[in-house]
Design a protein around this motif. Structure first.
Motif, PDB file in Angstrom:
ATOM      1  N   TRP A 155     -14.767  45.685  72.542  1.00 57.25           N
ATOM      2  CA  TRP A 155     -14.906  44.338  71.995  1.00 57.25           C
ATOM      3  C   TRP A 155     -14.438  44.297  70.543  1.00 57.25           C
ATOM      4  N   PRO A 156     -13.957  43.135  70.083  1.00 54.55           N
ATOM      5  CA  PRO A 156     -13.621  42.981  68.664  1.00 54.55           C
ATOM      6  C   PRO A 156     -14.871  43.069  67.802  1.00 54.55           C
ATOM      7  N   VAL A 157     -14.675  43.386  66.536  1.00 53.62           N
ATOM      8  CA  VAL A 157     -15.795  43.683  65.647  1.00 53.62           C
ATOM      9  C   VAL A 157     -16.773  42.523  65.541  1.00 53.62           C
ATOM     10  N   ARG A 158     -16.296  41.308  65.370  1.00 55.43           N
ATOM     11  CA  ARG A 158     -17.216  40.184  65.200  1.00 55.43           C
ATOM     12  C   ARG A 158     -18.100  40.007  66.440  1.00 55.43           C
ATOM     13  N   ARG A 159     -17.513  40.105  67.610  1.00 61.82           N
ATOM     14  CA  ARG A 159     -18.286  39.995  68.845  1.00 61.82           C
ATOM     15  C   ARG A 159     -19.272  41.152  68.952  1.00 61.82           C
ATOM     16  N   ALA A 160     -18.847  42.334  68.529  1.00 64.63           N
ATOM     17  CA  ALA A 160     -19.732  43.495  68.572  1.00 64.63           C
ATOM     18  C   ALA A 160     -20.939  43.289  67.673  1.00 64.63           C
ATOM     19  N   PHE A 161     -20.727  42.716  66.492  1.00 64.35           N
ATOM     20  CA  PHE A 161     -21.848  42.460  65.589  1.00 64.35           C
ATOM     21  C   PHE A 161     -22.760  41.357  66.134  1.00 64.35           C
ATOM     22  N   GLN A 162     -22.202  40.334  66.728  1.00 58.03           N
ATOM     23  CA  GLN A 162     -23.037  39.290  67.337  1.00 58.03           C
ATOM     24  C   GLN A 162     -23.941  39.883  68.415  1.00 58.03           C
ATOM     25  N   PHE A 163     -23.357  40.704  69.259  1.00 51.91           N
ATOM     26  CA  PHE A 163     -24.114  41.330  70.329  1.00 51.91           C
ATOM     27  C   PHE A 163     -25.212  42.234  69.769  1.00 51.91           C
ATOM     28  N   SER A 164     -24.870  43.038  68.774  1.00 50.85           N
ATOM     29  CA  SER A 164     -25.842  43.962  68.175  1.00 50.85           C
ATOM     30  C   SER A 164     -26.996  43.210  67.531  1.00 50.85           C
ATOM     31  N   ALA A 165     -26.674  42.105  66.847  1.00 53.48           N
ATOM     32  CA  ALA A 165     -27.717  41.296  66.219  1.00 53.48           C
ATOM     33  C   ALA A 165     -28.644  40.692  67.268  1.00 53.48           C
ATOM     34  N   ALA A 166     -28.079  40.257  68.393  1.00 59.57           N
ATOM     35  CA  ALA A 166     -28.900  39.685  69.465  1.00 59.57           C
ATOM     36  C   ALA A 166     -29.822  40.740  70.070  1.00 59.57           C
ATOM     37  N   VAL A 167     -29.299  41.929  70.314  1.00 54.22           N
ATOM     38  CA  VAL A 167     -30.113  43.003  70.895  1.00 54.22           C
ATOM     39  C   VAL A 167     -31.255  43.375  69.948  1.00 54.22           C
ATOM     40  N   ALA A 168     -30.948  43.520  68.651  1.00 49.92           N
ATOM     41  CA  ALA A 168     -31.979  43.889  67.684  1.00 49.92           C
ATOM     42  C   ALA A 168     -33.023  42.788  67.532  1.00 49.92           C
ATOM     43  N   ALA A 169     -32.577  41.529  67.541  1.00 51.06           N
ATOM     44  CA  ALA A 169     -33.521  40.416  67.416  1.00 51.06           C
ATOM     45  C   ALA A 169     -34.473  40.372  68.601  1.00 51.06           C
ATOM     46  N   LEU A 170     -33.954  40.529  69.799  1.00 50.79           N
ATOM     47  CA  LEU A 170     -34.796  40.509  70.984  1.00 50.79           C
ATOM     48  C   LEU A 170     -35.767  41.684  70.984  1.00 50.79           C
ATOM     49  N   LYS A 171     -35.310  42.840  70.502  1.00 49.16           N
ATOM     50  CA  LYS A 171     -36.222  43.977  70.395  1.00 49.16           C
ATOM     51  C   LYS A 171     -37.417  43.652  69.522  1.00 49.16           C
ATOM     52  N   CYS A 172     -37.183  42.907  68.433  1.00 48.45           N
ATOM     53  CA  CYS A 172     -38.264  42.583  67.494  1.00 48.45           C
ATOM     54  C   CYS A 172     -39.310  41.652  68.095  1.00 48.45           C
TER      55      CYS A 172
END
Length: 307
Positions: A266-283
């Motif tokens: 995935w492109p970097v921006r999409r990768a960061f969006q995905f990572s932020a979503a995963v971390a937010a849901l974990k919280c």
């Protein structure tokens, strides 16, 4: 737009720890006694948590690391195995002592951590099976075993495999060693501030980190999102608004999700969006690894973004 479920092959190298977590109403101050509402024991450590997160998301994951041949080391290895992580390159060394962390989490999800990083763990990385990188889609390392990280990044670079550094707090000399061999350095806020101590603004800190040799320097800012610098300039994404229950391991999970996304191409921006979503849901869920969402749940939050 929903993305088809990828299954990248990831290697995570670095720290594995045993976490003992107490849940309390408010974080303690000074001496005295604090009553805990609950107690949990489970695996932790930056790279180990990243490996667990990537596996939960559907990646094929190997964890490469070191621990003592003691009860904590055996428990860490068993827990990663139960999560589907390949631990055949996770070595337990006789005479060494494993890393153990004590974590106190309050009712708002904030935490304090006391960490014993282990003792007598050999630094020599020559036992690492670097020829086994063939077919790997991305690698991640934290700074707790710099000799191993350097060996892994060098071998990955030779094969054109994307590399991710978890830039948690570490000696500047460690970052000076690793950044020239790293594609994506993703720092914690205190990790970046400590490394770029002469710069007061985050953007200047990112520029400093990039000047040390990495292709992209990023920083996770909790509720303020993520910022990064690359050849195209400075970029930012907001955080997802969630009701935090437990922030333990959120940064590690972010890094594991980012390695997953890069491994998926995935492109970097999409990768960061995905990572932020995963971390937010974990919280929104208690526990570090236990709070990691599955791929479909994370993509549902990513797809809710109005570009």
């Amino acid at each position: 737009m929903t993305t088809e479920h990828p299954t990248p092959r990831i290697i995570c190298l670095g720290l594995s720890a045993l976490d003992i977590t107490w849940q309390v109403d408010t974080l303690p101050h000074g001496g005295g006694k604090t009553r805990a509402n609950d107690l949990h024991e489970g695996g932790g450590g930056m790279a180990a948590n990243a490996a667990a997160a990537a596996a939960k998301l559907g990646a094929s994951v190997q964890f490469w690391g070191r621990a003592g041949e003691d009860s904590a080391g055996r428990e860490m290895k068993a827990q990663l195995t139960a999560l589907g992580v390949d631990v055949s390159r996770f070595r337990l060394f006789a005479g060494a002592r494993s890393s153990v962390s004590g974590i106190v989490v309050d009712a708002r999800g904030e935490r304090m951590i006391v960490n014993f990083r282990g003792a007598d763990l050999p630094a020599d990385p020559t036992w690492l099976p670097l020829d086994a990188l063939a077919g790997t889609d991305a690698v991640l390392a934290d700074p707790r075993w710099p000799e191993g990280a350097l060996a892994l990044f060098g071998a990955a670079h030779e094969r054109g495999i994307p590399t991710v550094l978890d830039g948690d707090v570490a000696d500047a000399a460690v970052f000076d060693m690793l950044l020239p061999h790293c594609d994506h350095a993703v720092f914690s806020e205190p990790g970046l501030a400590g490394y770029a101590a002469d710069a007061s603004r985050v953007d200047d800190q990112l520029r400093f980190a990039r000047s040390r040799g990495c292709r992209l320097a990023a920083v996770t800012l909790g509720e303020h999102g993520v910022r990064w610098a690359d050849d195209d300039g400075l970029h930012a994404l907001p955080a997802f608004a969630v009701e935090a229950v437990d922030t333990t391991g959120a940064g590690d999970v972010f890094h594991g999700a980012f390695a997953f996304a890069l491994g998926a191409g995935w492109p970097v921006r999409r990768a960061f969006q995905f990572s932020a979503a995963v971390a937010a849901l974990k919280c929104t869920r208690p526990g570090g690894r236990a709070g990691v969402p599955d791929f479909a749940t994370a993509m549902s939050l990513v797809d809710s973004i109005k570009e």
